[in-house]
Design a protein around this motif. Structure first.
Motif, mmCIF file in Angstrom:
data_model
loop_
_atom_site.group_PDB
_atom_site.id
_atom_site.type_symbol
_atom_site.label_atom_id
_atom_site.label_comp_id
_atom_site.label_asym_id
_atom_site.label_seq_id
_atom_site.Cartn_x
_atom_site.Cartn_y
_atom_site.Cartn_z
ATOM 1 N N GLN A 50 0.852 -1.200 0.000
ATOM 2 C CA GLN A 50 0.000 0.000 0.000
ATOM 3 C C GLN A 50 0.883 1.244 0.000
ATOM 4 O O GLN A 50 1.759 1.397 0.857
ATOM 5 N N ILE A 51 0.659 2.108 -0.960
ATOM 6 C CA ILE A 51 1.389 3.376 -1.046
ATOM 7 C C ILE A 51 0.364 4.502 -1.010
ATOM 8 O O ILE A 51 -0.601 4.503 -1.781
ATOM 9 N N ILE A 52 0.561 5.432 -0.075
ATOM 10 C CA ILE A 52 -0.335 6.577 0.058
ATOM 11 C C ILE A 52 0.432 7.832 -0.320
ATOM 12 O O ILE A 52 1.545 8.070 0.158
ATOM 13 N N ILE A 53 -0.173 8.645 -1.192
ATOM 14 C CA ILE A 53 0.445 9.890 -1.648
ATOM 15 C C ILE A 53 -0.466 11.046 -1.245
ATOM 16 O O ILE A 53 -1.643 11.084 -1.628
ATOM 17 N N ASP A 54 0.073 11.954 -0.451
ATOM 18 C CA ASP A 54 -0.676 13.109 0.028
ATOM 19 C C ASP A 54 -0.870 14.084 -1.140
ATOM 20 O O ASP A 54 0.084 14.454 -1.821
ATOM 21 N N LYS A 55 -2.115 14.503 -1.371
ATOM 22 C CA LYS A 55 -2.383 15.443 -2.470
ATOM 23 C C LYS A 55 -1.629 16.764 -2.296
ATOM 24 O O LYS A 55 -1.287 17.417 -3.276
ATOM 25 N N GLU A 56 -1.384 17.145 -1.037
ATOM 26 C CA GLU A 56 -0.650 18.387 -0.789
ATOM 27 C C GLU A 56 0.808 18.280 -1.243
ATOM 28 O O GLU A 56 1.476 19.287 -1.472
ATOM 29 N N GLU A 57 1.302 17.028 -1.333
ATOM 30 C CA GLU A 57 2.708 16.811 -1.704
ATOM 31 C C GLU A 57 2.872 16.465 -3.185
ATOM 32 O O GLU A 57 3.986 16.281 -3.658
ATOM 33 N N TYR A 58 1.750 16.343 -3.901
ATOM 34 C CA TYR A 58 1.826 15.944 -5.317
ATOM 35 C C TYR A 58 1.048 16.946 -6.163
ATOM 36 O O TYR A 58 -0.161 17.118 -5.995
ATOM 37 N N GLU A 59 1.749 17.623 -7.050
ATOM 38 C CA GLU A 59 1.117 18.674 -7.851
ATOM 39 C C GLU A 59 0.752 18.212 -9.256
ATOM 40 O O GLU A 59 0.172 18.964 -10.034
ATOM 41 N N GLY A 60 1.091 16.964 -9.594
ATOM 42 C CA GLY A 60 0.840 16.472 -10.944
ATOM 43 C C GLY A 60 -0.601 16.057 -11.185
ATOM 44 O O GLY A 60 -1.480 16.219 -10.340
ATOM 45 N N ASP A 61 -0.812 15.500 -12.346
ATOM 46 C CA ASP A 61 -2.142 15.064 -12.768
ATOM 47 C C ASP A 61 -2.434 13.668 -12.225
ATOM 48 O O ASP A 61 -1.577 12.780 -12.255
ATOM 49 N N SER A 95 -6.653 4.415 -6.499
ATOM 50 C CA SER A 95 -7.895 5.098 -6.141
ATOM 51 C C SER A 95 -7.587 6.489 -5.616
ATOM 52 O O SER A 95 -6.510 6.748 -5.064
ATOM 53 N N GLU A 96 -8.556 7.370 -5.815
ATOM 54 C CA GLU A 96 -8.411 8.749 -5.363
ATOM 55 C C GLU A 96 -9.349 8.988 -4.193
ATOM 56 O O GLU A 96 -10.545 8.691 -4.256
ATOM 57 N N GLU A 97 -8.776 9.516 -3.107
ATOM 58 C CA GLU A 97 -9.563 9.871 -1.929
ATOM 59 C C GLU A 97 -9.660 11.393 -1.867
ATOM 60 O O GLU A 97 -9.114 12.109 -2.727
ATOM 61 N N GLU A 98 -10.318 11.889 -0.848
ATOM 62 C CA GLU A 98 -10.510 13.335 -0.710
ATOM 63 C C GLU A 98 -9.172 14.079 -0.624
ATOM 64 O O GLU A 98 -8.992 15.128 -1.224
ATOM 65 N N ASP A 99 -8.227 13.523 0.118
ATOM 66 C CA ASP A 99 -6.965 14.237 0.344
ATOM 67 C C ASP A 99 -5.731 13.417 -0.013
ATOM 68 O O ASP A 99 -4.614 13.782 0.329
ATOM 69 N N SER A 100 -5.934 12.284 -0.689
ATOM 70 C CA SER A 100 -4.786 11.426 -0.995
ATOM 71 C C SER A 100 -5.086 10.509 -2.171
ATOM 72 O O SER A 100 -6.232 10.377 -2.617
ATOM 73 N N TYR A 101 -4.020 9.865 -2.661
ATOM 74 C CA TYR A 101 -4.137 8.802 -3.660
ATOM 75 C C TYR A 101 -3.630 7.521 -3.009
ATOM 76 O O TYR A 101 -2.666 7.539 -2.239
ATOM 77 N N GLU A 102 -4.266 6.405 -3.353
ATOM 78 C CA GLU A 102 -3.832 5.115 -2.831
ATOM 79 C C GLU A 102 -3.452 4.197 -3.986
ATOM 80 O O GLU A 102 -4.197 4.056 -4.958
ATOM 81 N N VAL A 103 -2.279 3.592 -3.853
ATOM 82 C CA VAL A 103 -1.803 2.618 -4.831
ATOM 83 C C VAL A 103 -1.695 1.273 -4.118
ATOM 84 O O VAL A 103 -1.067 1.170 -3.060
ATOM 85 N N GLN A 137 3.043 7.121 2.980
ATOM 86 C CA GLN A 137 3.155 5.782 3.549
ATOM 87 C C GLN A 137 3.513 4.826 2.422
ATOM 88 O O GLN A 137 3.027 4.963 1.303
ATOM 89 N N ALA A 138 4.384 3.858 2.734
ATOM 90 C CA ALA A 138 4.764 2.858 1.736
ATOM 91 C C ALA A 138 5.170 1.606 2.489
ATOM 92 O O ALA A 138 6.247 1.538 3.063
ATOM 93 N N GLU A 139 4.290 0.614 2.515
ATOM 94 C CA GLU A 139 4.605 -0.622 3.220
ATOM 95 C C GLU A 139 3.650 -1.737 2.813
ATOM 96 O O GLU A 139 2.583 -1.482 2.252
ATOM 97 N N VAL A 140 4.062 -2.951 3.089
ATOM 98 C CA VAL A 140 3.178 -4.099 2.899
ATOM 99 C C VAL A 140 2.314 -4.198 4.143
ATOM 100 O O VAL A 140 2.812 -4.173 5.273
ATOM 101 N N THR A 141 1.014 -4.279 3.950
ATOM 102 C CA THR A 141 0.087 -4.200 5.068
ATOM 103 C C THR A 141 -1.032 -5.219 4.909
ATOM 104 O O THR A 141 -1.098 -5.937 3.903
ATOM 105 N N MET A 142 -1.895 -5.287 5.894
ATOM 106 C CA MET A 142 -3.062 -6.172 5.860
ATOM 107 C C MET A 142 -4.312 -5.300 5.790
ATOM 108 O O MET A 142 -4.576 -4.506 6.706
#
Length: 243
Positions: free
Chosen positions: A140-151, A168-176, A199-204
């Motif tokens: 699971q990789i989470i990217i904060d929208k405030e930290e990413y200015e791209g498309d 997937s796109e959430e209100e304030d982040s992207y999830e991979v 966040q970037a880690e293998v999770t359950m």
């Protein structure tokens, strides 16, 4: 997380962790040591597991010199403690499922502490496999929208081209999301593209979520989770309570 932002939960987790940053860094330091020992190399270029733990450390704002010290210490200390991976599974209030991953040099101490945490929250430790089937193991990789200015579409294509399963796109982040086997490659591709990861880690990840409405149940599960988070032997706690 079930209809509301995954990142809000991560930020909440980070805020709680800020008060005990030393404890978080100690746990990640232990993971770095194990990654060096089990991966057979203190060079991240030759040890994918170590690269992943370093990425997790950076996502938790662990200073680079602290990361380097932990790696050098692990590489140079042949007499360092031998940690064992032990996973516990059990139930919290109202059938909530909890998975506890530990790294320990004393199985008896860890087992006693984990059991106590469940008991004090009116739950109980179960047998191996009793709840893990309710979760999917994913990178699971989470990217904060405030930290990413791209498309967003460009980010999605980068992730999918690198081998991700879902975006997937959430209100304030992207999830991979990735298969655990593909996580390292996807994370590295995004890192090399200069994309900051919250966040970037293998999770359950739970397949379904449990709502708790009784205040006593909420107090109990919080007590169990707090006790587990505070335990030095506990590395990760996963649950399906919809906070």
């Amino acid at each position: 997380m079930s209809g509301h932002s995954k990142f809000a939960n991560i930020k909440h987790k980070k805020e709680r962790n800020d008060a005990a940053k030393g404890k978080i860094f100690t746990k990640i330091g232990k993971e770095l040591a194990v990654a060096v020992k089990e991966g057979g190399s203190a060079d991240p270029a030759n040890n994918s597991r170590l690269r992943d733990v370093i990425a997790k450390a950076k996502a938790n704002n662990m200073p680079n010199d602290t990361i380097d010290r932990s790696i050098k210490k692990a590489a140079g200390d042949a007499n360092s403690a031998n940690y064992e991976h032990i996973t516990y599974e059990g139930y919290g209030p109202n059938g909530t499922a909890i998975i506890v991953e530990t790294l320990t040099d004393n199985k008896n101490r860890t087992a006693s502490n984990v059991k106590s945490a469940f008991t004090k929250g009116s739950g109980n430790v179960g047998t191996p496999g009793c709840v893990s089937f309710m979760f999917d193991k994913k990178g699971q990789i989470i990217i904060d929208k405030e930290e990413y200015e791209g498309d967003a579409d460009d980010l999605m294509m980068q992730a999918l081209d690198a081998g991700a399963e879902d975006f997937s796109e959430e209100e304030d982040s992207y999830e991979v999301l990735t298969d655990p086997e593909d996580f390292s490659a996807v994370r590295l591709a995004l890192e090399e593209a200069g994309i900051a990861m919250a966040q970037a880690e293998v999770t359950m990840i739970p397949q379904t979520w449990v709502e708790l409405t009784d205040e006593k149940d909420i107090q109990n599960i919080r007590r169990t989770l707090d006790l587990l988070e505070d335990d030095d032997d506990v590395q990760n706690v996963y649950h399906n309570w919809n906070e």
